[in-house]
Design a protein around this motif. Structure first.
Motif, PDB file in Angstrom:
ATOM      1  N   SER A 242       6.550 -36.021  20.626  1.00 60.50           N
ATOM      2  CA  SER A 242       6.035 -35.870  19.584  1.00 60.50           C
ATOM      3  C   SER A 242       7.213 -36.192  18.334  1.00 60.50           C
ATOM      4  N   SER A 246       7.924 -39.373  16.072  1.00 62.22           N
ATOM      5  CA  SER A 246       8.086 -39.294  14.359  1.00 62.22           C
ATOM      6  C   SER A 246       9.164 -39.837  13.918  1.00 62.22           C
ATOM      7  N   SER A 308       3.481 -30.056  14.301  1.00 62.03           N
ATOM      8  CA  SER A 308       2.173 -30.556  14.363  1.00 62.03           C
ATOM      9  C   SER A 308       1.714 -30.876  12.756  1.00 62.03           C
ATOM     10  N   THR A 311       3.888 -33.596  11.109  1.00 58.94           N
ATOM     11  CA  THR A 311       3.669 -34.979  11.544  1.00 58.94           C
ATOM     12  C   THR A 311       2.337 -35.390  11.075  1.00 58.94           C
ATOM     13  N   TYR A 391       1.265 -41.352  13.544  1.00 54.13           N
ATOM     14  CA  TYR A 391       1.587 -39.883  13.446  1.00 54.13           C
ATOM     15  C   TYR A 391       0.545 -39.026  13.593  1.00 54.13           C
ATOM     16  N   ALA A 394       1.356 -38.032  17.358  1.00 48.55           N
ATOM     17  CA  ALA A 394       2.471 -37.332  17.259  1.00 48.55           C
ATOM     18  C   ALA A 394       1.983 -35.622  16.805  1.00 48.55           C
ATOM     19  N   LEU A 397       0.197 -34.201  20.164  1.00 54.79           N
ATOM     20  CA  LEU A 397       1.168 -34.016  21.096  1.00 54.79           C
ATOM     21  C   LEU A 397       2.096 -32.562  21.009  1.00 54.79           C
ATOM     22  N   ALA A 398       2.427 -32.369  19.826  1.00 51.76           N
ATOM     23  CA  ALA A 398       2.928 -31.001  19.460  1.00 51.76           C
ATOM     24  C   ALA A 398       1.996 -29.964  19.549  1.00 51.76           C
TER      25      ALA A 398
END
Length: 412
Positions: A242, A246, A308, A311, A391, A394, A397-398
């Motif tokens: 992530s 970013s 999260s 992003t 983004y 990203a 994923l976080a």
């Protein structure tokens, strides 16, 4: 008894001078990495292949990260077995820093994409030797109850290293000068740690016999036998993927999505500085609080949710103001994550005798995202929704990474 064994046996805290020297050396490594990653490699890709700059940057950074992914655990394992009189870790710090400086000089002299690839791969190979040794020194020297604090200071050195690397790349007066400035800083920064000569010493009698099969087999740590190590690896991989997505395309994000009207290099530097400001406000204090409470997972989970959110702001608010706000929030989350997750990782290492190797395997979760991020990002930006989709991915994923931290059982 070696210094590291003495510390482990007595629980004696390491001194501030050692922590400061370790942090400065670590800062030098990050300068050597992120001066190129934040600006210099992107500028060379734009210079040599202006019509395919994103693909060229993906190729260079991807190959370098592939080298990093192999080099870190291998050098970590070699440092576990080193019997030099200076210690197990320090010789690799010296050799890695020297090699990293040489690679940065080669990049300064590069006049083609193959030359850039060769120089960057050398930087990744050498600086990962230094980084693996510096990282392994922490569980060697620092009692568990103090690792959140030390992890916090290493987090400070990481973000300051990114900031200093970006600043040197911006103000040095050209791409070549930027590389030379980063090389000089990396070499000078490691000197106090090397001159302190505090390291664990492995006697030749204690070194196990070398066999290629067992050496190579040791890099596979079965997640069924060590599930907490496996979950810690996976969550770190997702968080770093992530973060890589970013930051790696931030320069192009400002020029192509935000349409930043001033100098984009300066824009990246400003955002990096704002990120550093909020990161520094949380990284040490969160590590100290985690040490005092004895809890790691709640801090890591909350930090992942904050990352999260930052992003997703970049995905949905593509203006200079949005980028500023997102950078400030990202710094808060990554500051907490950097210090506490490092302490969590040292608590789930399978064996004390293979700390360098095992932390090297963990560090694959840092390097592999650098391989995958450009592979993922280039087609997403070009064909699948641009920077909004990039983004957004990203952020997802976080979020997944923070949720999976709950699967780690042996750490509170």
């Amino acid at each position: 008894m070696s210094v590291g064994r003495a510390a482990a046996a007595t629980g004696a805290p390491v001194g501030g001078r050692w922590v400061g020297a370790l942090s400065l050396a670590n800062l030098g490594v990050w300068v050597g990495w992120f001066g190129p990653l934040q600006l210099l490699l992107a500028r060379q890709a734009e210079q040599f292949t202006p019509g395919h700059k994103a693909a060229t940057l993906a190729l260079v950074t991807g190959l370098g990260a592939a080298v990093s992914m192999v080099a870190n655990p291998v050098f970590g394992a070699l440092s576990d077995r080193t019997t030099a009189r200076a210690g197990r870790r320090v010789p690799w710090v010296i050799a890695g820093t020297a090699g990293g400086g040489a690679g940065l000089v080669l990049l300064a002299l590069a006049r083609s994409v193959p030359a850039v690839i060769a120089g960057w791969c050398l930087v990744q190979l050498a600086l990962n030797a230094s980084f693996a040794a510096l990282t392994a020194a922490v569980p060697d020297q620092v009692p568990p109850r103090r690792r959140g604090l030390v992890g916090g200071w290493l987090g400070v050195s990481q973000v300051v290293g990114i900031l200093v690397g970006t600043a040197l790349a911006t103000v040095a007066g050209g791409t070549g000068a930027g590389y030379l400035a980063c090389a000089a800083f990396s070499v000078v920064a490691v000197l106090p740690y090397v001159l302190m000569r505090r390291d664990t010493v492995l006697s030749p009698a204690d070194r196990p016999a070398f066999r290629w099969r067992s050496f190579l087999a040791g890099f596979w740590i079965d997640p069924r036998r060590h599930p907490d190590f496996g979950w810690a690896w996976l969550t770190r991989f997702l968080m770093n993927l992530s973060y890589s997505i970013s930051t790696m395309y931030l320069l192009y994000y400002l020029t192509d999505a935000v349409h930043y009207t001033d100098d984009a290099d300066t824009g990246v530097l400003i955002l990096t500085a704002l990120n550093a400001l909020t990161l520094l406000s949380t990284v040490v204090i969160s590590g100290v609080r985690s040490d005092r409470s004895g809890r790691r997972k709640p801090y890591v989970i909350r930090s992942g949710l904050i990352i999260s959110a930052a992003t997703l702001l970049l995905a949905g608010w593509q203006t200079w103001t949005g980028a500023v706000v997102a950078s400030l929030i990202l710094g808060v989350g990554f500051g907490v994550y950097t210090s506490v997750d490092f302490a969590l990782l040292t608590d789930v290492l399978p064996t004390a005798g293979d700390r360098g190797r095992d932390l090297g395997v963990i560090n694959i979760a840092n390097a592999l995202p650098q391989v995958l991020a450009p592979v993922i990002a280039a087609p997403v930006v070009t064909h699948l929704g641009g920077y909004t989709a990039l983004y957004g991915l990203a952020g997802a994923l976080a979020l997944v990474g923070s949720v999976l931290v709950r699967r780690i059982r042996s750490v509170a």
